[in-house]
Design an enzyme around this catalytic site. Structure first.
Site, PDB file in Angstrom:
ATOM      1  N   HIS A  75       0.881  -1.547  -0.396  1.00  0.00           N
ATOM      2  CA  HIS A  75       0.160   0.430   0.103  1.00  0.00           C
ATOM      3  C   HIS A  75       0.738   0.885  -0.115  1.00  0.00           C
ATOM      4  O   HIS A  75       1.227   1.848   1.112  1.00  0.00           O
ATOM      5  CB  HIS A  75      -0.677   0.067   1.090  1.00  0.00           C
ATOM      6  N   HIS A  77       1.613   5.634  -2.266  1.00  0.00           N
ATOM      7  CA  HIS A  77       1.034   6.507  -3.170  1.00  0.00           C
ATOM      8  C   HIS A  77       2.115   7.114  -3.491  1.00  0.00           C
ATOM      9  O   HIS A  77       2.680   7.733  -2.862  1.00  0.00           O
ATOM     10  CB  HIS A  77      -0.082   7.576  -2.479  1.00  0.00           C
ATOM     11  N   HIS A 194     -10.705   0.402   1.188  1.00  0.00           N
ATOM     12  CA  HIS A 194     -10.434   1.348   2.403  1.00  0.00           C
ATOM     13  C   HIS A 194     -11.723   1.100   3.191  1.00  0.00           C
ATOM     14  O   HIS A 194     -13.192   2.027   2.608  1.00  0.00           O
ATOM     15  CB  HIS A 194     -10.251   2.562   1.553  1.00  0.00           C
ATOM     16  N   HIS A 242      -5.348  -1.097   6.138  1.00  0.00           N
ATOM     17  CA  HIS A 242      -5.409   0.431   7.492  1.00  0.00           C
ATOM     18  C   HIS A 242      -6.327  -0.102   8.279  1.00  0.00           C
ATOM     19  O   HIS A 242      -7.249  -0.030   8.723  1.00  0.00           O
ATOM     20  CB  HIS A 242      -5.151   1.346   7.116  1.00  0.00           C
ATOM     21  N   ASP A 308       0.344   1.992   3.719  1.00  0.00           N
ATOM     22  CA  ASP A 308      -0.262   3.757   3.550  1.00  0.00           C
ATOM     23  C   ASP A 308       0.965   4.980   3.161  1.00  0.00           C
ATOM     24  O   ASP A 308       0.399   5.747   3.589  1.00  0.00           O
ATOM     25  CB  ASP A 308      -1.286   3.840   4.751  1.00  0.00           C
ATOM     26  N   HIS A 312       2.767  14.562   1.674  1.00  0.00           N
ATOM     27  CA  HIS A 312       2.043  15.629   0.981  1.00  0.00           C
ATOM     28  C   HIS A 312       2.544  16.226   1.146  1.00  0.00           C
ATOM     29  O   HIS A 312       4.193  16.270   2.437  1.00  0.00           O
ATOM     30  CB  HIS A 312       0.381  15.804   1.711  1.00  0.00           C
TER      31      HIS A 312
HETATM   32  O1  DOR Z   1      -4.474   9.492   4.647  1.00  0.00           O
HETATM   33  C1  DOR Z   1      -5.000   9.140   3.695  1.00  0.00           C
HETATM   34  N1  DOR Z   1      -4.039   9.638   2.228  1.00  0.00           N
HETATM   35  N2  DOR Z   1      -5.699   7.947   3.715  1.00  0.00           N
HETATM   36  C2  DOR Z   1      -6.436   7.548   2.200  1.00  0.00           C
HETATM   37  O2  DOR Z   1      -7.094   7.003   1.674  1.00  0.00           O
HETATM   38  C3  DOR Z   1      -5.421   8.203   0.575  1.00  0.00           C
HETATM   39  C4  DOR Z   1      -4.308   9.065   1.349  1.00  0.00           C
HETATM   40  C5  DOR Z   1      -3.827   9.947   0.754  1.00  0.00           C
HETATM   41  O3  DOR Z   1      -3.818   9.509  -1.095  1.00  0.00           O
HETATM   42  O4  DOR Z   1      -3.034  11.396   0.559  1.00  0.00           O
HETATM   43 ZN    ZN Z   2      -3.685   4.696   0.940  1.00  0.00          ZN
END
Ligand code: DOR
Ligand code: ZN
Length: 444
Positions: A75, A77, A194, A242, A308, A312
């Protein structure tokens, strides 16, 4: 659970195959204990044998350091395409994975544009060769009904969001979820969910702290979603992302579904920091809830550890709480934080290896995650004496920060990908040999 003892084979038992490339000698956890081993790796990057090796290739002896399988993180991103590149890209995120001991990542579809059709999946796949430090399995989102069948032939798995989150603002109505799951079961791909039921969201209109965030998206939203998921067909390869509560973990285990817990839900609580850096979906829970989840993980009752990894830019995470995005980075610290818990005797090494390496690899249908003949030589070398402290500015994620600043960690010193060393003395040395993988399940 300790695997049954296995007789160690020697190379001389084997008929000649492709030439050997390296013999990696050290200690490994095999047959229920740490023991000296010699791992013969062939030119194809596969483990030929595990045991005493008498001949055949240059020998790399790591002494009493420990050889582990590389981890699989189901998991992450990586924010590509579409950015923001200050948060992550495929090159930066996969180098972070490599340095943290992760050899395969499951990349989520909430990029820009989202991966909802085969064209978007192919475009994302085209960004991997020559740029990714480790392997990537691409998830797709099943939100466009007519695109699903073709998507299933291109993607490595599906990811279904039951609640709105970054880049996925309109989840399917909960009443349609059982039908959708039945359809997805027909494709044979892994499906990650999710699991938050938005009908249970409430709480402060303007959340200002992680405590407010937890009130607004409470544990009962997770339990309600698990209740809906428990009606999924048995044929579905379902994995719940998660999980934050021991109660949800118990129910999923009883139902026989796969699920993961993240280091942030296992180690941090809604009191770990007052600002939006620890704002995440699902939210960090109370200290009592966190402690119960950790106990379940320690007992081996949580099948998979996954990060996860959701970076950002710090500038966005520094906005007022209600306007800041949700998500924390974590792929690089996933294994190192837990290796430090092993060293502190708070976690057993076999429990960690099952959760971080063996089970997620099996879930993705990959011949990795174990030190065994025929498996790919995706391996780590770890010195348990070399403890360090996590520092955001020294990590490799483009976002440059971590919710685990100051935590004790043990990073791998070496990382082998298909038998080639991509991390030396804790630093990534390349080449970018990662590729896109899809599940290779044995016919059932
Ligand atoms: O906190 C999160 N951020 N939960 C998610 O499901 C997506 C993720 C994101 O892509 O920033
Ligand atoms: Zn995620």
């Amino acid at each position: 659970m300790v695997p049954p003892p296995r007789r160690l084979r020697s190379v001389s038992d084997d008929a000649p195959q492709s030439p050997l490339r390296t013999i990696l000698a050290g200690r490994a956890y095999l047959g229920g204990r740490l023991q000296p081993v010699e791992i013969a790796i062939d030119e194809d990057g596969r483990i030929r044998s595990v045991g005493k090796v008498r001949t055949g290739a240059p020998r790399h002896d790591v002494g009493d350091r420990v050889i582990l399988p590389a981890a699989t993180d189901l998991h992450v991103h990586l924010r590509e395409p579409g950015g923001p590149a200050e948060a992550e890209t495929i090159p930066t995120g996969t180098v972070a994975a490599a340095v943290g001991g992760v050899g395969l990542v499951g990349e989520m579809p909430n990029t820009v544009p989202p991966v909802v059709d085969a064209e978007a999946a192919r475009a994302k796949a085209g960004r991997v060769p020559g740029r990714a430090a480790v392997d990537v399995l691409l998830y797709a989102s099943p939100t466009v009904p007519r695109a699903r069948a073709e998507l299933a032939r291109v993607a490595g798995g599906f990811k279904l969001y039951l609640s709105p989150t970054t880049g996925m603002e309109t989840p399917p109505p909960m009443t349609e979820v059982p039908g959708l799951l039945r359809e997805l079961a027909g494709f044979g791909l892994p499906v990650a969910v999710h699991a938050e039921d938005p009908r249970q969201f409430a709480g402060p209109e303007r959340p200002r702290t992680p405590v407010d965030w937890n009130l607004g998206r409470p544990p009962r939203a997770e339990l309600a979603a698990v209740e809906v998921l428990s009606r999924a067909p048995d044929a579905l390869r379902l994995h719940v992302a998660h999980v934050t509560t021991a109660e949800a973990a118990d129910r999923l285990r009883a139902r026989g579904f796969s699920f993961e817990a993240t280091p942030h839900h296992l180690l941090l609580s809604d009191r770990s920091g007052p600002d939006a850096r620890t704002k995440v979906n699902p939210p960090l829970r109370s200290e009592a809830e966190r402690a119960r989840l950790w106990e379940a993980f320690r007992r081996g009752d949580v099948p998979v550890l996954a990060s996860d990894h959701a970076p950002h830019p710090l500038a966005e995470k520094s906005l007022p709480f209600d306007r800041a995005p949700s998500g924390v980075p974590g792929v690089e610290t996933l294994l190192p934080l837990m290796l430090a818990r092993v060293r502190a005797r708070e976690l057993d090494l076999p429990t960690l290896l099952l959760a971080a390496c063996e089970r997620p690899a099996r879930w993705f249908g990959q011949p990795i995650g174990r030190i065994a003949p025929g498996h790919r030589a995706n391996l780590l070398v770890v010195d348990f004496r070399r403890r360090t402290t996590v520092e955001g500015r020294r990590l490799h994620s483009a976002c440059g920060w971590t919710p685990f600043e100051g935590w004790e960690a043990i990073f791998p010193e070496e990382h082998y990908h298909d038998g080639a060393r991509i991390v030396e003395a804790g630093e990534y040395v390349g080449p970018a040999s990662g590729r896109v993988v899809r599940p290779e399940y044995a016919p059932s």
